[in-house]
Write a protein that holds these residues in place. Structure first.
Motif, mmCIF file in Angstrom:
data_model
loop_
_atom_site.group_PDB
_atom_site.id
_atom_site.type_symbol
_atom_site.label_atom_id
_atom_site.label_comp_id
_atom_site.label_asym_id
_atom_site.label_seq_id
_atom_site.Cartn_x
_atom_site.Cartn_y
_atom_site.Cartn_z
ATOM 1 N N CYS A 117 29.264 51.123 42.642
ATOM 2 C CA CYS A 117 30.070 50.733 43.870
ATOM 3 C C CYS A 117 30.248 49.535 44.544
ATOM 4 C CB CYS A 117 30.158 51.631 44.963
ATOM 5 S SG CYS A 117 30.233 53.800 44.651
ATOM 6 N N PHE A 118 28.793 48.873 44.703
ATOM 7 C CA PHE A 118 29.063 47.765 44.702
ATOM 8 C C PHE A 118 29.912 46.555 43.958
ATOM 9 C CE2 PHE A 118 26.673 43.762 43.534
ATOM 10 C CZ PHE A 118 27.363 43.468 44.878
ATOM 11 N N TRP A 119 29.420 47.030 42.821
ATOM 12 C CA TRP A 119 30.198 45.953 40.997
ATOM 13 C C TRP A 119 31.403 46.454 41.255
ATOM 14 C CZ3 TRP A 119 27.505 42.496 38.743
ATOM 15 C CH2 TRP A 119 28.120 41.976 37.962
ATOM 16 N N TYR A 120 31.921 47.525 41.665
ATOM 17 C CA TYR A 120 33.373 47.515 41.559
ATOM 18 C C TYR A 120 33.994 46.574 42.613
ATOM 19 C CZ TYR A 120 34.466 51.100 38.281
ATOM 20 O OH TYR A 120 34.177 50.835 36.720
ATOM 21 N N CYS A 121 33.467 46.855 43.586
ATOM 22 C CA CYS A 121 33.727 46.395 44.863
ATOM 23 C C CYS A 121 33.022 44.697 45.228
ATOM 24 C CB CYS A 121 33.258 45.944 46.103
ATOM 25 S SG CYS A 121 33.151 48.124 46.607
ATOM 26 N N PHE A 122 32.544 44.165 44.092
ATOM 27 C CA PHE A 122 32.645 43.236 44.165
ATOM 28 C C PHE A 122 33.585 42.257 43.119
ATOM 29 C CE2 PHE A 122 29.843 39.630 41.875
ATOM 30 C CZ PHE A 122 30.079 38.761 42.158
ATOM 31 N N LYS A 123 33.413 43.078 41.709
ATOM 32 C CA LYS A 123 34.912 42.976 41.465
ATOM 33 C C LYS A 123 35.946 42.217 41.747
ATOM 34 C CE LYS A 123 35.696 45.066 37.799
ATOM 35 N NZ LYS A 123 34.813 46.568 36.831
ATOM 36 N N LEU A 124 36.628 42.753 42.192
ATOM 37 C CA LEU A 124 37.852 43.356 43.314
ATOM 38 C C LEU A 124 37.817 41.584 43.870
ATOM 39 C CD1 LEU A 124 40.611 44.427 44.727
ATOM 40 C CD2 LEU A 124 39.441 45.452 46.049
ATOM 41 N N ILE A 125 36.417 41.185 45.317
ATOM 42 C CA ILE A 125 36.217 40.435 45.967
ATOM 43 C C ILE A 125 36.544 39.175 44.476
ATOM 44 C CG2 ILE A 125 34.842 38.998 47.075
ATOM 45 C CD1 ILE A 125 33.844 41.241 47.950
ATOM 46 N N LEU A 126 36.058 38.732 43.518
ATOM 47 C CA LEU A 126 36.031 37.793 42.775
ATOM 48 C C LEU A 126 37.645 38.136 42.379
ATOM 49 C CD1 LEU A 126 34.338 35.952 40.933
ATOM 50 C CD2 LEU A 126 34.020 37.580 39.290
ATOM 51 N N LYS A 127 38.446 38.633 41.760
ATOM 52 C CA LYS A 127 39.609 38.922 41.530
ATOM 53 C C LYS A 127 40.471 38.242 42.959
ATOM 54 C CE LYS A 127 43.379 41.759 39.954
ATOM 55 N NZ LYS A 127 43.989 41.643 41.894
ATOM 56 N N TRP A 128 40.163 38.784 44.105
ATOM 57 C CA TRP A 128 40.899 38.067 44.942
ATOM 58 C C TRP A 128 41.041 36.463 44.958
ATOM 59 C CZ3 TRP A 128 39.210 42.095 49.598
ATOM 60 C CH2 TRP A 128 40.504 42.754 49.449
ATOM 61 N N VAL A 129 39.474 36.159 45.064
ATOM 62 C CA VAL A 129 39.131 34.594 44.601
ATOM 63 C C VAL A 129 39.883 33.951 43.641
ATOM 64 C CG1 VAL A 129 37.558 32.524 44.816
ATOM 65 C CG2 VAL A 129 37.013 34.704 46.608
ATOM 66 N N TYR A 130 39.882 34.698 42.760
ATOM 67 C CA TYR A 130 40.369 33.830 41.595
ATOM 68 C C TYR A 130 42.087 33.674 41.844
ATOM 69 C CZ TYR A 130 42.523 33.217 36.100
ATOM 70 O OH TYR A 130 42.967 32.889 35.573
ATOM 71 N N GLU A 131 42.410 34.173 42.289
ATOM 72 C CA GLU A 131 44.103 34.727 42.786
ATOM 73 C C GLU A 131 44.519 34.074 43.649
ATOM 74 O OE1 GLU A 131 45.332 38.730 42.810
ATOM 75 O OE2 GLU A 131 44.991 38.944 40.641
ATOM 76 N N GLY A 132 43.472 33.799 44.899
ATOM 77 C CA GLY A 132 43.679 32.992 45.758
ATOM 78 C C GLY A 132 44.515 34.533 46.572
ATOM 79 N N VAL A 133 44.301 35.253 47.024
ATOM 80 C CA VAL A 133 44.794 35.911 47.258
ATOM 81 C C VAL A 133 43.827 37.347 48.057
ATOM 82 C CG1 VAL A 133 46.900 38.122 47.731
ATOM 83 C CG2 VAL A 133 46.991 35.673 46.669
ATOM 84 N N CYS A 134 43.769 37.213 49.122
ATOM 85 C CA CYS A 134 43.164 38.873 49.952
ATOM 86 C C CYS A 134 43.923 39.446 51.177
ATOM 87 C CB CYS A 134 42.057 38.538 50.455
ATOM 88 S SG CYS A 134 41.036 39.860 51.449
ATOM 89 N N PRO A 135 44.619 40.763 50.555
ATOM 90 C CA PRO A 135 45.522 41.621 51.570
ATOM 91 C C PRO A 135 45.111 41.565 52.618
ATOM 92 C CG PRO A 135 45.086 42.834 49.379
ATOM 93 C CD PRO A 135 44.161 41.250 49.315
#
Length: 666
Positions: free
Chosen positions: A307-325
């Motif tokens: 669960c932690f890892w999936y959430c961390f991956k999502l944050i990493l994706k947001w930072v890569y794309e520059g978008v946190c909705p």
């Protein structure tokens, strides 16, 4: 980006490590029982306050991590304040729900603002003076400037607060606080209507309905890239977020807690304040999205690290794309103003480094490292985390609940009328379905209300020449104080002694003092949340919290600074009021020795000196057992007052100096 790497790599190894982390997080963040208790006592105290006050007074809502149930180091207290006679509406048709002659209506105008932000136009000709002072003229209308309002109200709640975002911020006794003066709207924002349609599996329909009915708030900060930054207001979903966090299961809540710890101890470790681009709000948003999108089918202790890892991956994706909705208004990109360009690239490189290490990056998490190492060194270790109630003993739980209830259980009746209103509110709540923690909270609140009412009544009739009225008032005051002794904590009896001293009944006061002294000296009594575990368990183990409170708990003495309790403390209370401190909190044994000294001054001077010596020994030598470190300044001050009364001016001067030193250190 699918499988986190850490030794051992087997599925069983990951499950064991997850269960070990679950145990560690229960100890660090709290078990589900502890979290429920923290929320319940906060909820019921706030409910009593807001149900009692009238429509012309300010409403209060605790928000942030403290309200959510966290008590980790660094968990600040966020509080929102607003007047409920200044409602915000989304369109003019909603004016039909308000009395335009008694309420100052405000219209949200969001057509020129970025998603999640709005302008607030004052529609009514009259309003609160602070609103009038913050008005600016735009497009032919009167608008409330967020920057002006923030400056005007920053120190309304706590003097000398500094502006931090939309809040007034500071530190009281080592606890950070944020206070936000805001506006409230009874209606759900039209720009967040898509959120309702997304709620297929989480949260439950009844939670969605409750959230929508509760509306939203507006806090005083604009978008950095908006056309009207200094005048815009941000739509706040703090109440909705609180309800969402409450609806999480405990594994989801602990995942959120793990992300907060990982952010503080790993991601932001060693960074300057300007380099800390991610905050705990981003972590919470990631958990919200992961739960609602149902990416993780089973949030349970065995899957905690996944669960932690999936959430961390999502944050990493947001930072890569520059978008946190934003969770409620996805069009509001929360990275837009500060995570872009070179800063975004640096942050991604840092996060990607942790990602490449896999779950081994959690070894940098000092709070929980031992729980990971425990499994790495013992790969066949079996962790039993199915019964989390065994993780925290009865005494450990009590050591949190009683100081917690004592600190938060504070409402301030301004006069006898408000005291009766508070009691009426409590009476109404007693027939509502309450948890055991809320019953305890009402018990503490009622005791404080009765203490205050007794002294308010005495002050009202102390100078009357009508003996009958004075006699009736005295009987009622004594009855209220004695009533609290039947259900309050041990130290509540000192209010009776204080009352007897004030009404010149020194012998009666000393009788109560001696009895209370004997009770407080019992080895099983809990002081400042610490106790002899074995003796405490023998005396009250397994009994209700109500019983434990009455027989085995000593709480601090809390005085409403607008009420005269005894003349010797009046100057201290007046100074406190000037410093905007509404309450004076004193350790019970300090009050006991002070009252003993004051009473014996009129009866036996030798015993008075003995009582003063006892007070001096307590204040000089206590190491936090009976005198909380945050209360040493008032304890030194009271010692100085007693020494000055006794004529020992040199000792009094030294005590006053120590009090000032203690204040400067704090």
């Amino acid at each position: 980006m699918d499988s986190p790497s850490v030794t051992p790599q087997t599925e069983t190894g990951i499950q064991n490590m997850s269960e070990s982390m679950f145990v560690g997080l229960c100890r660090k963040v709290g078990t589900s029982q502890q979290v429920a208790m923290r929320r319940d006592v906060t909820d019921i105290a706030e409910m009593v306050k807001n149900k009692t006050i009238t429509s012309t007074l300010i409403m209060v809502m605790t928000s942030g991590s403290y309200r959510e149930g966290f008590r980790m180091e660094g968990s600040d207290i966020d509080t929102m304040y607003w007047y409920n006679n200044q409602p915000v509406i989304w369109d003019l048709s909603q004016t039909q729900f308000y009395n335009v002659h008694r309420q100052s209506l405000i219209l949200s105008v969001s057509s020129e603002s970025p998603p999640g932000f709005t302008l607030l136009q004052l529609l009514s000709p009259r309003a609160d003076n602070r609103v009038i002072s913050a008005l600016v003229t735009m497009n032919g209308g009167r608008y409330i400037s967020s920057s002006k309002y923030r400056e005007i109200t920053c120190s309304d709640v706590v003097p000398n607060s500094t502006v931090h975002g939309p809040c007034g911020s500071g530190d009281i006794d080592g606890l950070e606080y944020d206070t936000a003066q805001c506006f409230a709207c009874d209606f759900w924002p039209p720009s967040a209507s898509s959120w309702i349609d997304r709620c297929h599996t989480w949260p439950q329909p009844q939670v969605v309905r409750d959230i929508v009915r509760s509306g939203c708030h507006f806090v005083a900060i604009g978008h950095k890239l908006g056309n009207h930054e200094s005048n815009e207001w941000r739509i706040s979903f703090s109440l909705a977020e609180q309800k969402l966090v409450y609806s999480m299961n405990h594994c989801q809540f602990l995942t959120y807690g793990l992300l907060k710890l990982f952010l503080k101890e790993v991601i932001n470790n060693g960074l300057g304040d300007n380099e800390k681009l991610l905050c705990s709000y981003h972590m919470k948003t990631a958990v919200f999205w992961m739960i609602q999108q149902n990416t993780i089918p089973n949030w349970c202790p065995q899957n905690l690290l996944k669960c932690f890892w999936y959430c961390f991956k999502l944050i990493l994706k947001w930072v890569y794309e520059g978008v946190c909705p934003n969770f409620f208004i996805p069009e509001n990109n929360m990275f837009l103003s500060n995570i872009h360009g070179r800063a975004q690239n640096r942050l991604f490189i840092r996060l990607n480094g942790f990602y490449e290490k896999g779950l081994a990056s959690l070894l940098h998490n000092s709070s929980l490292r031992s729980y990971i190492m425990n499994v790495l060194y013992n790969p066949r270790l079996s962790i039993n985390c199915t019964d989390e109630y065994t993780l925290v003993s009865e005494v450990e739980f009590d050591e949190e609940i009683f100081p917690g209830v004592d600190r938060i259980g504070l409402i301030l009746p301004l006069n006898l009328f408000f005291s009766m209103k508070y009691l009426n509110t409590v009476d109404q709540l007693t027939v509502s379905p309450l948890t055991q923690y809320q019953v305890l909270m009402l018990q503490v609140l009622t005791a404080f209300i009765l203490h205050s009412a007794a002294f308010i009544l005495q002050n009202m009739y102390s100078n009357t020449t009508k003996n009958k009225l004075m006699y009736i008032a005295d009987r009622m005051s004594c009855h209220m104080l004695k009533l609290t002794a039947t259900f309050g904590c041990i130290s509540d009896r000192l209010y009776i002694a204080m009352y007897y001293y004030k009404t010149l009944r020194y012998t009666e006061a000393l009788s109560v003092i001696e009895m209370t002294k004997v009770n407080l000296a019992q080895p099983y009594v809990m002081h400042n949340g610490t106790v002899d575990t074995e003796r405490y368990t023998e005396a009250v183990g397994g009994q209700s919290w109500s019983t434990k409170l009455r027989h085995a708990v000593a709480c601090n003495i809390k005085l409403n600074n607008r009420i005269n309790y005894i003349n010797e403390l009046m100057k201290e209370q007046m100074v406190a009021i000037q410093n905007n401190d509404s309450t004076m909190v004193i350790p019970p044994l300090v009050v006991l020795h002070m009252l003993k000294f004051l009473c014996y001054r009129h009866i036996d001077t030798m015993r008075a000196q003995t009582a003063l010596n006892d007070l001096q020994v307590l204040v000089h030598h206590d190491q936090g057992r009976y005198v909380d470190m945050g209360l040493r300044d008032i304890s030194w001050q009271i010692l100085g007052i007693c020494q000055q009364i006794s004529g020992n001016l040199q000792a009094a001067l030294y005590s006053y100096q120590q009090s000032l030193k203690t204040i400067s250190i704090q």
